[in-house]
Design a protein around this motif. Structure first.
Motif, PDB file in Angstrom:
ATOM      1  N   LYS A   1     -99.191  -2.945 -25.598  1.00 41.36           N
ATOM      2  CA  LYS A   1    -100.306  -2.056 -25.273  1.00 41.36           C
ATOM      3  C   LYS A   1    -100.256  -1.651 -23.803  1.00 41.36           C
ATOM      4  CE  LYS A   1    -104.289  -2.896 -27.194  1.00 41.36           C
ATOM      5  NZ  LYS A   1    -105.622  -3.462 -27.517  1.00 41.36           N
ATOM      6  N   MET A   2     -99.914  -2.591 -22.932  1.00 40.14           N
ATOM      7  CA  MET A   2     -99.821  -2.287 -21.509  1.00 40.14           C
ATOM      8  C   MET A   2     -98.682  -1.307 -21.226  1.00 40.14           C
ATOM      9  SD  MET A   2    -102.464  -3.630 -20.395  1.00 40.14           S
ATOM     10  CE  MET A   2    -102.172  -2.941 -18.790  1.00 40.14           C
ATOM     11  N   LYS A   3     -97.590  -1.416 -21.960  1.00 41.86           N
ATOM     12  CA  LYS A   3     -96.495  -0.456 -21.794  1.00 41.86           C
ATOM     13  C   LYS A   3     -96.955   0.948 -22.180  1.00 41.86           C
ATOM     14  CE  LYS A   3     -92.560  -3.552 -22.411  1.00 41.86           C
ATOM     15  NZ  LYS A   3     -91.399  -3.874 -23.243  1.00 41.86           N
ATOM     16  N   LEU A   4     -97.722   1.040 -23.265  1.00 41.52           N
ATOM     17  CA  LEU A   4     -98.256   2.337 -23.673  1.00 41.52           C
ATOM     18  C   LEU A   4     -99.189   2.896 -22.602  1.00 41.52           C
ATOM     19  CD1 LEU A   4     -98.770   4.607 -25.778  1.00 41.52           C
ATOM     20  CD2 LEU A   4    -100.634   3.174 -26.646  1.00 41.52           C
ATOM     21  N   ILE A   5    -100.110   2.078 -22.144  1.00 41.26           N
ATOM     22  CA  ILE A   5    -101.067   2.523 -21.131  1.00 41.26           C
ATOM     23  C   ILE A   5    -100.344   2.925 -19.849  1.00 41.26           C
ATOM     24  CG2 ILE A   5    -102.960   1.734 -19.642  1.00 41.26           C
ATOM     25  CD1 ILE A   5    -103.928   0.095 -22.116  1.00 41.26           C
ATOM     26  N   HIS A   6     -99.275   2.209 -19.510  1.00 39.31           N
ATOM     27  CA  HIS A   6     -98.485   2.552 -18.321  1.00 39.31           C
ATOM     28  C   HIS A   6     -97.962   3.991 -18.398  1.00 39.31           C
ATOM     29  CE1 HIS A   6     -95.904   2.008 -14.857  1.00 39.31           C
ATOM     30  NE2 HIS A   6     -94.902   2.495 -15.561  1.00 39.31           N
ATOM     31  N   GLY A   7     -97.638   4.449 -19.591  1.00 40.15           N
ATOM     32  CA  GLY A   7     -97.168   5.820 -19.761  1.00 40.15           C
ATOM     33  C   GLY A   7     -98.181   6.851 -19.291  1.00 40.15           C
ATOM     34  N   PHE A   8     -99.469   6.487 -19.352  1.00 37.66           N
ATOM     35  CA  PHE A   8    -100.539   7.390 -18.940  1.00 37.66           C
ATOM     36  C   PHE A   8    -101.009   7.138 -17.505  1.00 37.66           C
ATOM     37  CE2 PHE A   8    -100.899   7.023 -23.545  1.00 37.66           C
ATOM     38  CZ  PHE A   8    -101.008   8.347 -23.931  1.00 37.66           C
ATOM     39  N   SER A   9    -100.418   6.142 -16.835  1.00 44.05           N
ATOM     40  CA  SER A   9    -100.992   5.684 -15.567  1.00 44.05           C
ATOM     41  C   SER A   9    -100.359   6.305 -14.325  1.00 44.05           C
ATOM     42  CB  SER A   9    -100.882   4.158 -15.477  1.00 44.05           C
ATOM     43  OG  SER A   9     -99.530   3.770 -15.321  1.00 44.05           O
ATOM     44  N   ASN A  10     -99.704   7.416 -14.476  1.00 46.29           N
ATOM     45  CA  ASN A  10     -99.056   8.067 -13.348  1.00 46.29           C
ATOM     46  C   ASN A  10     -99.515   9.521 -13.282  1.00 46.29           C
ATOM     47  OD1 ASN A  10     -96.617   9.927 -12.541  1.00 46.29           O
ATOM     48  ND2 ASN A  10     -96.325   7.989 -11.459  1.00 46.29           N
ATOM     49  N   LYS A  11     -99.818   9.996 -12.087  1.00 45.88           N
ATOM     50  CA  LYS A  11    -100.336  11.361 -11.918  1.00 45.88           C
ATOM     51  C   LYS A  11     -99.376  12.407 -12.482  1.00 45.88           C
ATOM     52  CE  LYS A  11    -101.989  14.602  -8.433  1.00 45.88           C
ATOM     53  NZ  LYS A  11    -102.284  14.798  -7.001  1.00 45.88           N
ATOM     54  N   THR A  12     -98.098  12.284 -12.171  1.00 44.25           N
ATOM     55  CA  THR A  12     -97.127  13.271 -12.661  1.00 44.25           C
ATOM     56  C   THR A  12     -97.040  13.244 -14.181  1.00 44.25           C
ATOM     57  OG1 THR A  12     -95.845  13.131 -10.607  1.00 44.25           O
ATOM     58  CG2 THR A  12     -94.722  14.044 -12.533  1.00 44.25           C
ATOM     59  N   ARG A  13     -97.018  12.041 -14.764  1.00 42.74           N
ATOM     60  CA  ARG A  13     -96.960  11.962 -16.230  1.00 42.74           C
ATOM     61  C   ARG A  13     -98.202  12.575 -16.863  1.00 42.74           C
ATOM     62  NH1 ARG A  13     -94.263   7.030 -14.960  1.00 42.74           N
ATOM     63  NH2 ARG A  13     -96.121   5.749 -15.325  1.00 42.74           N
ATOM     64  N   MET A  14     -99.363  12.345 -16.264  1.00 45.30           N
ATOM     65  CA  MET A  14    -100.584  12.952 -16.805  1.00 45.30           C
ATOM     66  C   MET A  14    -100.548  14.475 -16.665  1.00 45.30           C
ATOM     67  SD  MET A  14    -102.538  10.864 -18.363  1.00 45.30           S
ATOM     68  CE  MET A  14    -104.084  11.743 -18.448  1.00 45.30           C
TER      69      MET A  14
ATOM     70  N   ILE B   1     -92.411  23.250 -17.614  1.00 43.23           N
ATOM     71  CA  ILE B   1     -93.157  22.085 -17.132  1.00 43.23           C
ATOM     72  C   ILE B   1     -93.022  21.961 -15.616  1.00 43.23           C
ATOM     73  CG2 ILE B   1     -93.284  19.564 -17.204  1.00 43.23           C
ATOM     74  CD1 ILE B   1     -92.343  19.806 -20.196  1.00 43.23           C
ATOM     75  N   ILE B   2     -91.810  22.140 -15.104  1.00 42.19           N
ATOM     76  CA  ILE B   2     -91.576  22.071 -13.659  1.00 42.19           C
ATOM     77  C   ILE B   2     -92.414  23.122 -12.936  1.00 42.19           C
ATOM     78  CG2 ILE B   2     -89.854  22.497 -11.852  1.00 42.19           C
ATOM     79  CD1 ILE B   2     -87.799  21.186 -13.804  1.00 42.19           C
ATOM     80  N   GLU B   3     -92.398  24.338 -13.473  1.00 46.42           N
ATOM     81  CA  GLU B   3     -93.143  25.431 -12.849  1.00 46.42           C
ATOM     82  C   GLU B   3     -94.647  25.150 -12.857  1.00 46.42           C
ATOM     83  OE1 GLU B   3     -94.069  30.095 -13.768  1.00 46.42           O
ATOM     84  OE2 GLU B   3     -92.026  29.367 -14.144  1.00 46.42           O
ATOM     85  N   GLU B   4     -95.180  24.719 -13.995  1.00 43.24           N
ATOM     86  CA  GLU B   4     -96.626  24.501 -14.108  1.00 43.24           C
ATOM     87  C   GLU B   4     -97.114  23.298 -13.318  1.00 43.24           C
ATOM     88  OE1 GLU B   4     -98.456  24.855 -17.965  1.00 43.24           O
ATOM     89  OE2 GLU B   4     -96.960  26.332 -18.587  1.00 43.24           O
ATOM     90  N   THR B   5     -96.297  22.261 -13.222  1.00 46.89           N
ATOM     91  CA  THR B   5     -96.714  21.060 -12.490  1.00 46.89           C
ATOM     92  C   THR B   5     -96.314  21.113 -11.020  1.00 46.89           C
ATOM     93  OG1 THR B   5     -94.680  19.846 -13.044  1.00 46.89           O
ATOM     94  CG2 THR B   5     -96.569  19.600 -14.546  1.00 46.89           C
ATOM     95  N   LYS B   6     -95.516  22.112 -10.659  1.00 54.26           N
ATOM     96  CA  LYS B   6     -94.992  22.260  -9.300  1.00 54.26           C
ATOM     97  C   LYS B   6     -94.193  21.019  -8.887  1.00 54.26           C
ATOM     98  CE  LYS B   6     -98.640  25.459  -7.869  1.00 54.26           C
ATOM     99  NZ  LYS B   6     -98.597  26.083  -9.141  1.00 54.26           N
ATOM    100  N   GLY B   7     -93.460  20.478  -9.849  1.00 59.85           N
ATOM    101  CA  GLY B   7     -92.625  19.310  -9.600  1.00 59.85           C
ATOM    102  C   GLY B   7     -91.194  19.715  -9.323  1.00 59.85           C
ATOM    103  N   ASN B   8     -90.322  18.713  -9.190  1.00 55.42           N
ATOM    104  CA  ASN B   8     -88.904  19.021  -9.034  1.00 55.42           C
ATOM    105  C   ASN B   8     -88.147  18.481 -10.253  1.00 55.42           C
ATOM    106  OD1 ASN B   8     -87.681  16.314  -8.456  1.00 55.42           O
ATOM    107  ND2 ASN B   8     -89.043  16.419  -6.689  1.00 55.42           N
ATOM    108  N   GLN B   9     -86.989  19.048 -10.494  1.00 59.01           N
ATOM    109  CA  GLN B   9     -86.201  18.771 -11.696  1.00 59.01           C
ATOM    110  C   GLN B   9     -85.981  17.278 -11.919  1.00 59.01           C
ATOM    111  OE1 GLN B   9     -84.465  21.096 -13.914  1.00 59.01           O
ATOM    112  NE2 GLN B   9     -83.983  19.289 -15.119  1.00 59.01           N
ATOM    113  N   SER B  10     -85.506  16.585 -10.897  1.00 54.80           N
ATOM    114  CA  SER B  10     -85.165  15.173 -11.033  1.00 54.80           C
ATOM    115  C   SER B  10     -86.391  14.326 -11.375  1.00 54.80           C
ATOM    116  CB  SER B  10     -84.518  14.677  -9.735  1.00 54.80           C
ATOM    117  OG  SER B  10     -84.284  13.296  -9.806  1.00 54.80           O
TER     118      SER B  10
END
Length: 108
Positions: A11-24, A40-49
């Motif tokens: 359960k903690m591993k699952l919750i960890h998937g939601f516990s990061n700003k970029t992942r959310m 996804i990169i464009e909309e989140t303004k993230g970088n490829q890596s």
């Protein structure tokens, strides 16, 4: 009913998937429709890596799925349950938003 430690660990591993700003941000980005990595990169303004690493984490946890079409990989939420859970986060947050905003104990 006794809970097994393994159940809590999973359960903690699952919750960890939601516990990061970029992942959310990624999850919110694909909440309503599947998108390519570029979208996804464009909309989140993230970088490829960085986005690719988080997509791998989400996929590895079973939260999202990927679908190849030609040279593109499309990502979407695994199912309606994940979509419902994301919506439920918003519902619960409405009730506890002020307390959560003041909480400084769990910032990573």
């Amino acid at each position: 009913m006794k809970q097994h430690t393994a159940n809590f660990d999973t359960k903690m591993k699952l919750i960890h998937g939601f516990s990061n700003k970029t992942r959310m941000q990624i999850l919110e980005c694909i909440k309503e429709e599947e998108k390519t990595v570029s979208q996804i990169i464009e909309e989140t303004k993230g970088n490829q890596s960085n986005i690719s690493q988080h997509l791998a984490c989400l996929k590895g946890c079973g939260i999202i799925v990927g679908r190849n079409e030609g040279k593109y990989m499309y990502y979407s939420l695994r199912n309606q349950h994940i979509r419902d859970l994301l919506s439920m986060f918003d519902v619960v947050l409405e009730d506890v938003e002020n307390d959560v905003a003041c909480c400084d104990r769990h910032m990573d």
